[in-house]
Every structure is written in C-alpha cells, then in structure tokens.
Design a protein around this motif. Structure first.
Motif, PDB file in Angstrom:
ATOM      1  N   ALA A 199      84.905  68.779  32.614  1.00 46.09           N
ATOM      2  CA  ALA A 199      83.797  69.023  33.542  1.00 46.09           C
ATOM      3  C   ALA A 199      83.068  67.713  33.793  1.00 46.09           C
ATOM      4  O   ALA A 199      83.411  66.685  33.205  1.00 46.09           O
ATOM      5  CB  ALA A 199      82.829  70.050  32.935  1.00 46.09           C
ATOM      6  N   CYS A 200      82.070  67.760  34.666  1.00 45.31           N
ATOM      7  CA  CYS A 200      81.227  66.596  34.954  1.00 45.31           C
ATOM      8  C   CYS A 200      79.749  67.002  34.855  1.00 45.31           C
ATOM      9  O   CYS A 200      79.414  68.170  35.061  1.00 45.31           O
ATOM     10  CB  CYS A 200      81.458  66.081  36.375  1.00 45.31           C
ATOM     11  N   GLY A 201      78.918  66.031  34.602  1.00 42.98           N
ATOM     12  CA  GLY A 201      77.461  66.225  34.673  1.00 42.98           C
ATOM     13  C   GLY A 201      76.946  67.343  33.791  1.00 42.98           C
ATOM     14  O   GLY A 201      77.321  67.474  32.619  1.00 42.98           O
ATOM     15  N   THR A 202      76.092  68.166  34.401  1.00 40.51           N
ATOM     16  CA  THR A 202      75.507  69.278  33.664  1.00 40.51           C
ATOM     17  C   THR A 202      76.581  70.235  33.144  1.00 40.51           C
ATOM     18  O   THR A 202      76.458  70.783  32.044  1.00 40.51           O
ATOM     19  CB  THR A 202      74.515  70.021  34.586  1.00 40.51           C
ATOM     20  N   SER A 203      77.627  70.438  33.909  1.00 40.77           N
ATOM     21  CA  SER A 203      78.695  71.340  33.468  1.00 40.77           C
ATOM     22  C   SER A 203      79.372  70.781  32.217  1.00 40.77           C
ATOM     23  O   SER A 203      79.797  71.531  31.341  1.00 40.77           O
ATOM     24  CB  SER A 203      79.719  71.535  34.589  1.00 40.77           C
ATOM     25  N   TRP A 204      79.443  69.468  32.117  1.00 44.87           N
ATOM     26  CA  TRP A 204      79.981  68.827  30.917  1.00 44.87           C
ATOM     27  C   TRP A 204      79.057  69.098  29.722  1.00 44.87           C
ATOM     28  O   TRP A 204      79.505  69.352  28.611  1.00 44.87           O
ATOM     29  CB  TRP A 204      80.143  67.322  31.181  1.00 44.87           C
ATOM     30  N   ALA A 220      88.043  74.560  32.655  1.00 43.48           N
ATOM     31  CA  ALA A 220      87.340  73.698  33.615  1.00 43.48           C
ATOM     32  C   ALA A 220      86.035  74.392  33.988  1.00 43.48           C
ATOM     33  O   ALA A 220      86.042  75.571  34.358  1.00 43.48           O
ATOM     34  CB  ALA A 220      88.198  73.491  34.854  1.00 43.48           C
ATOM     35  N   ILE A 221      84.930  73.653  33.873  1.00 45.31           N
ATOM     36  CA  ILE A 221      83.619  74.242  34.197  1.00 45.31           C
ATOM     37  C   ILE A 221      83.068  73.540  35.432  1.00 45.31           C
ATOM     38  O   ILE A 221      83.015  72.305  35.477  1.00 45.31           O
ATOM     39  CB  ILE A 221      82.623  74.051  33.035  1.00 45.31           C
ATOM     40  N   SER A 222      82.669  74.313  36.431  1.00 44.50           N
ATOM     41  CA  SER A 222      82.091  73.730  37.635  1.00 44.50           C
ATOM     42  C   SER A 222      81.258  74.742  38.401  1.00 44.50           C
ATOM     43  O   SER A 222      81.742  75.817  38.737  1.00 44.50           O
ATOM     44  CB  SER A 222      83.215  73.216  38.541  1.00 44.50           C
ATOM     45  N   GLN A 223      80.024  74.387  38.635  1.00 46.05           N
ATOM     46  CA  GLN A 223      79.160  75.251  39.444  1.00 46.05           C
ATOM     47  C   GLN A 223      79.758  75.412  40.831  1.00 46.05           C
ATOM     48  O   GLN A 223      80.025  76.509  41.286  1.00 46.05           O
ATOM     49  CB  GLN A 223      77.748  74.654  39.511  1.00 46.05           C
ATOM     50  N   SER A 224      79.958  74.286  41.506  1.00 43.38           N
ATOM     51  CA  SER A 224      80.384  74.325  42.912  1.00 43.38           C
ATOM     52  C   SER A 224      81.837  74.733  43.066  1.00 43.38           C
ATOM     53  O   SER A 224      82.225  75.317  44.081  1.00 43.38           O
ATOM     54  CB  SER A 224      80.207  72.938  43.540  1.00 43.38           C
ATOM     55  N   GLU A 238      84.042  72.594  43.466  1.00 46.42           N
ATOM     56  CA  GLU A 238      84.599  71.617  44.414  1.00 46.42           C
ATOM     57  C   GLU A 238      84.595  70.191  43.880  1.00 46.42           C
ATOM     58  O   GLU A 238      84.954  69.269  44.606  1.00 46.42           O
ATOM     59  CB  GLU A 238      83.802  71.653  45.737  1.00 46.42           C
ATOM     60  N   THR A 239      84.172  69.975  42.675  1.00 44.43           N
ATOM     61  CA  THR A 239      84.070  68.614  42.145  1.00 44.43           C
ATOM     62  C   THR A 239      85.456  67.963  42.071  1.00 44.43           C
ATOM     63  O   THR A 239      86.362  68.475  41.402  1.00 44.43           O
ATOM     64  CB  THR A 239      83.378  68.652  40.761  1.00 44.43           C
ATOM     65  N   ALA A 240      85.584  66.817  42.750  1.00 41.06           N
ATOM     66  CA  ALA A 240      86.901  66.197  42.926  1.00 41.06           C
ATOM     67  C   ALA A 240      87.564  65.838  41.596  1.00 41.06           C
ATOM     68  O   ALA A 240      88.749  66.117  41.397  1.00 41.06           O
ATOM     69  CB  ALA A 240      86.768  64.954  43.799  1.00 41.06           C
ATOM     70  N   ALA A 267      69.575  69.481  41.345  1.00 40.92           N
ATOM     71  CA  ALA A 267      69.505  69.529  39.882  1.00 40.92           C
ATOM     72  C   ALA A 267      69.967  70.911  39.410  1.00 40.92           C
ATOM     73  O   ALA A 267      69.395  71.928  39.782  1.00 40.92           O
ATOM     74  CB  ALA A 267      68.081  69.260  39.430  1.00 40.92           C
ATOM     75  N   SER A 268      70.979  70.907  38.600  1.00 47.08           N
ATOM     76  CA  SER A 268      71.554  72.171  38.151  1.00 47.08           C
ATOM     77  C   SER A 268      70.692  72.790  37.054  1.00 47.08           C
ATOM     78  O   SER A 268      70.325  72.119  36.092  1.00 47.08           O
ATOM     79  CB  SER A 268      72.957  71.875  37.626  1.00 47.08           C
ATOM     80  N   THR A 269      70.347  74.040  37.217  1.00 46.77           N
ATOM     81  CA  THR A 269      69.497  74.715  36.215  1.00 46.77           C
ATOM     82  C   THR A 269      70.136  76.033  35.781  1.00 46.77           C
ATOM     83  O   THR A 269      70.688  76.146  34.697  1.00 46.77           O
ATOM     84  CB  THR A 269      68.086  74.977  36.774  1.00 46.77           C
ATOM     85  N   ALA A 307      67.550  64.781  29.511  1.00 48.13           N
ATOM     86  CA  ALA A 307      67.462  63.397  30.002  1.00 48.13           C
ATOM     87  C   ALA A 307      68.070  63.275  31.397  1.00 48.13           C
ATOM     88  O   ALA A 307      67.513  62.615  32.273  1.00 48.13           O
ATOM     89  CB  ALA A 307      68.165  62.457  29.021  1.00 48.13           C
ATOM     90  N   LEU A 308      69.197  63.927  31.607  1.00 44.47           N
ATOM     91  CA  LEU A 308      69.845  63.870  32.932  1.00 44.47           C
ATOM     92  C   LEU A 308      68.918  64.455  34.008  1.00 44.47           C
ATOM     93  O   LEU A 308      68.758  63.883  35.093  1.00 44.47           O
ATOM     94  CB  LEU A 308      71.182  64.638  32.911  1.00 44.47           C
ATOM     95  N   LYS A 309      68.299  65.593  33.657  1.00 44.39           N
ATOM     96  CA  LYS A 309      67.414  66.248  34.622  1.00 44.39           C
ATOM     97  C   LYS A 309      66.270  65.326  35.017  1.00 44.39           C
ATOM     98  O   LYS A 309      65.912  65.224  36.182  1.00 44.39           O
ATOM     99  CB  LYS A 309      66.882  67.519  33.955  1.00 44.39           C
ATOM    100  N   LYS A 351      66.114  62.006  34.796  1.00 51.77           N
ATOM    101  CA  LYS A 351      66.626  60.856  35.557  1.00 51.77           C
ATOM    102  C   LYS A 351      66.843  61.216  37.011  1.00 51.77           C
ATOM    103  O   LYS A 351      66.416  60.523  37.915  1.00 51.77           O
ATOM    104  CB  LYS A 351      68.002  60.445  35.009  1.00 51.77           C
ATOM    105  N   GLU A 352      67.564  62.312  37.245  1.00 51.20           N
ATOM    106  CA  GLU A 352      68.016  62.555  38.610  1.00 51.20           C
ATOM    107  C   GLU A 352      66.906  62.949  39.561  1.00 51.20           C
ATOM    108  O   GLU A 352      66.989  62.629  40.738  1.00 51.20           O
ATOM    109  CB  GLU A 352      69.204  63.525  38.666  1.00 51.20           C
ATOM    110  N   ILE A 353      65.869  63.613  39.064  1.00 54.83           N
ATOM    111  CA  ILE A 353      64.844  64.019  40.036  1.00 54.83           C
ATOM    112  C   ILE A 353      63.555  63.202  39.982  1.00 54.83           C
ATOM    113  O   ILE A 353      62.816  63.171  40.954  1.00 54.83           O
ATOM    114  CB  ILE A 353      64.536  65.530  39.991  1.00 54.83           C
TER     115      ILE A 353
HETATM  116  O1  M6R Z   1      79.577  71.629  40.688  1.00 58.57           O
HETATM  117  P1  M6R Z   1      79.797  71.023  39.363  1.00 58.57           P
HETATM  118  O2  M6R Z   1      79.292  71.847  38.233  1.00 58.57           O
HETATM  119  O3  M6R Z   1      81.260  70.657  39.127  1.00 58.57           O
HETATM  120  O4  M6R Z   1      78.995  69.675  39.378  1.00 58.57           O
HETATM  121  C1  M6R Z   1      79.039  68.753  38.336  1.00 58.57           C
HETATM  122  C2  M6R Z   1      77.937  67.727  38.449  1.00 58.57           C
HETATM  123  O5  M6R Z   1      78.082  66.984  39.634  1.00 58.57           O
HETATM  124  C3  M6R Z   1      76.542  68.359  38.416  1.00 58.57           C
HETATM  125  O6  M6R Z   1      76.357  69.145  37.286  1.00 58.57           O
HETATM  126  C4  M6R Z   1      75.459  67.277  38.459  1.00 58.57           C
HETATM  127  O7  M6R Z   1      75.490  66.517  37.274  1.00 58.57           O
HETATM  128  C5  M6R Z   1      74.072  67.907  38.669  1.00 58.57           C
HETATM  129  N1  M6R Z   1      73.395  67.292  39.759  1.00 58.57           N
HETATM  130  C6  M6R Z   1      73.190  67.822  37.465  1.00 58.57           C
HETATM  131  O8  M6R Z   1      71.960  68.424  37.671  1.00 58.57           O
END
Ligand code: M6R
Length: 366
Positions: free
Chosen positions: A57-62, A103-107, A109-111, A157-159, A241-243, A245-247
């Motif tokens: 996964a990436c980002g918050t999903s990671w 594999a974890i992903s909100q969208s 669609e993460t490449a 920002a993913s919540t 920390a990610l939250k 930083k990003e906002i």
């Molecule tokens: O859609 P995804 O879960 O695959 O996205 C992964 C990251 O791009 C996503 O979590 C990103 O880190 C967020 N903006 C964090 O809030």
C-alpha cells in the motif's frame, strides 16, 4: 454536500462511527460468534496455507497495513510483512504461490499499488484487495477482496478510509485466527463484542474536539512536531505526523517512542511539541519513561491517554482522553484526536484543508 460541516475532512472525521459500523455490518455476527466475509470464505485455504502475508500500500493505507501487521501476528499468528508498493514493485521480491498479498487502497487507483499487484500475480501469489471505491482498478485486478464501506472520501487527507481499513483487516485476522485455531471461541467472541462497541467509543472520542481545538490554538505556530507511539500505536504516530504535514505544512515526524534515544531526542527543546500515544494497555510503563525523557529536555507533551489516567496526566502538558478498549483496537480511537488536531491547526493557519497544495486525492502516476 458538506452536511453542515465547514470542510469535507471534518465531515468525514465525524462520519467514522457510522463508517465503521457500515463496514462491519452483516460481517460481524457476535450472537452467532461468526464473521461472514465471502471473499475470504471462498479462498480460506489460500489464507490458512499461506507461509506469510505481504501487505502492499501507500501513504495512509500503508499505515493501516502496519497496524494490521500487529493485529495479524497477535490474532492469527501469521507472519506479515508490510511494504511500500513503490519499493516492492521495483525490487525483486521473493514471492510465490504460497504467499498471500493484501493490497490496501482507498481509491483503488493508486498506480504503484496497482503495479505491485500485477507483479505479485505474475509471481503466482494470491492477491486480496481492501478498497473503498467499488469497481475500481485495484478491486478489479485482485483475485478477491473485501470493501471498506466508508462512503465517498472527498478530503485529500484520508480519515475514515483509515479506520475502516483497520476494521476490515481486523475482521480478516479474526476469521483466520478462528480458522487456524489461534483463537478459542470465547476469545473470538470477546473480540467481536469489543469491535462492535467501537463506533460508540469513537463517538465519545469525538467529544474531545473542543479540547483538541484548544490544544491546536496553543501549538499552531510550531515549526516542527514529533509523534511517538509504541506497538499498535506506532503506526498511529506515523499517521498523525502524515496528517499534520499534508494539511498544515508543519514538518512532523512519527517515531516508535523507544527510538527517541537513537537520534530524535537531540531535537527536543522547549519549542518542540511532542504528541505521545500513551494508552494504558501495552508498554505503558515504558512510555511513561519516554515521556520523562522528553520532559527533562523541556519538550511540550501532548498525550493521548486512557480515560481516568492519572500517571501520564501528572507529567504531560496536555492530555486527551479516549475510552478504554482492548489493545489491538486502540488505534481506532487514538487516531481520532490526531485527525482533529491536524484539522484544527490547518484551519487556524488558513490552509486549504480539503485540497492541500501539491496533492491529489488519488495518485495515478508513478
Ligand atoms: O487511495 P489510496 O489509499 O491507495 O491512497 C494512498 C495514499 O495516496 C493516501 O493514503 C495518501 O497518503 C493520503 N493523502 C493520506 O492522507
């Protein structure tokens, strides 16, 4: 469309009790002592025969994957590795048909996550998806999966995606723990009942909002923040920390609390706010000594504690209380005040909370 909230992010933070409930609804059957997840039932052998689970996964999903690592190892006694999809795909990962990849992903669609899935499939692994968007590319590309039922997440920002991912992954771990005999019927039931009570506890945690806003007003001009946690709450520190930083564009780092003395402690002075997740369960005494180390260097301590805590309260500059729950489920509560803290700080700094600079909701480029 924002349902009376000023921003989508705040609306989505407040939607979490329902989003978690919607995610376990129909799956968590505490009266029958059962977890129903057809995507797993149809492939149970793949999971129970697996040598290990690899989460990509990436980002918050990671971060949700990291929480799941601790949960799987405790509840299902399966070895787990968590990988950034972008690193996994460009290595020569040693995987085969005995491995299960989640594999974890909100969208969906993460490449990088999509490419990691394709690679794992080529190598013969069974790939299971945890997505929020129905019919998304990742949902289609995986062999099986379970959706989070968070509803649309608009804020960059993913919540609620994070807490519902943890919910699905906990259900999955429970299902495996029962199937492979790690959990007794009564232990299994204890987990189900506790998970069922989480939405109500999230609701109670949201009542800290005003207090968190007050804390935000004190630290909104800080140049840096540190976030510390241990065990299940180490990934929560990274996520906090990610939250931020990003906002809010404030530099922040998350660390396992015990790593402080290996470097980051050099950063601590009276200018440095340190958010410490110090719930009663798990390494409590150890965390207290970490807090003492920060205090003696004049760092400002914002601690997330279990309701009724007295020990940390004596040491911290500010405390935020969350209801008590079993240790593996604490991230579902401790993450809430950290979302609120970053939200309020970003608003006070005049930032575009829902659409922070340089960021897109789904990262469909490498
Ligand atoms: O859609 P995804 O879960 O695959 O996205 C992964 C990251 O791009 C996503 O979590 C990103 O880190 C967020 N903006 C964090 O809030």
């Amino acid at each position: 469309e924002k349902g009376g909230y000023e921003h989508f992010m705040l609306k989505e933070i407040y939607e979490q009790p329902n989003a978690i409930k919607d995610t376990y609804r129909g799956r968590l059957q505490s009266r029958d002592n059962f977890v129903k997840m057809s995507g797993i039932e149809d492939n149970l052998r793949k999971f129970t025969n697996a040598n290990r689970i690899i989460i990509v996964a990436c980002g918050t999903s990671w971060h949700a994957g990291l929480v799941a690592e601790y949960i799987f190892e405790t509840i299902a006694t399966v070895p787990v590795e968590v990988e950034y999809a972008s690193e996994f795909r460009y290595r020569n990962p040693i995987i085969n048909s005995q491995d299960v990849v989640i594999a974890i992903s909100q969208s969906g669609e993460t490449a990088d996550t999509l490419a990691a899935i394709k690679l794992a499939k080529e190598k013969g692994a069974f790939v299971f998806g945890v997505c929020n968007v129905v019919g998304s590319s990742i949902a289609r590309e995986t062999h099986a999966g379970a959706y989070t039922h968070a509803g649309p997440e608009i804020g960059v920002a993913s919540t609620k995606a994070f807490t519902t991912q943890i919910t699905v992954l906990t259900l999955l771990a429970l299902k495996l723990g029962k199937a492979n005999g790690t959990l007794s019927n009564s232990e299994f039931n204890k987990y189900l009942l506790e998970l069922e009570s989480i939405p109500e506890k999230v609701e109670k945690t949201l009542l800290t909002d005003e207090h968190v806003k007050y804390i935000a007003s004190i630290f909104k001009d800080a140049a840096n923040f540190l976030y510390l946690g241990r065990g299940y709450n180490f990934p929560v520190a990274l996520e906090g920390a990610l939250k931020l930083k990003e906002i809010s564009y404030i530099h922040a780092e998350g660390y396992p609390a015990a790593e402080m003395k290996h470097g980051p402690i050099a950063l601590i002075d009276e200018q440095m706010p340190v958010v410490v997740i110090a719930t009663k369960k798990g390494h409590y005494e150890k965390i207290i000594s970490n807090i003492q180390e920060i205090k003696s260097r004049k760092g400002k301590i914002i601690a997330v504690v279990t309701q009724g805590d007295t020990q940390v309260k004596k040491l911290a500059d500010h405390t935020i209380e969350v209801p008590e729950t079993i240790e593996p489920l604490t991230p579902l509560l401790t993450t809430i005040p950290l979302q609120l803290l970053s939200y309020h700080i970003a608003v006070m700094r005049g930032c575009n909370v829902d659409q922070p600079r340089n960021l897109a909701k789904s990262v469909t480029v490498e």
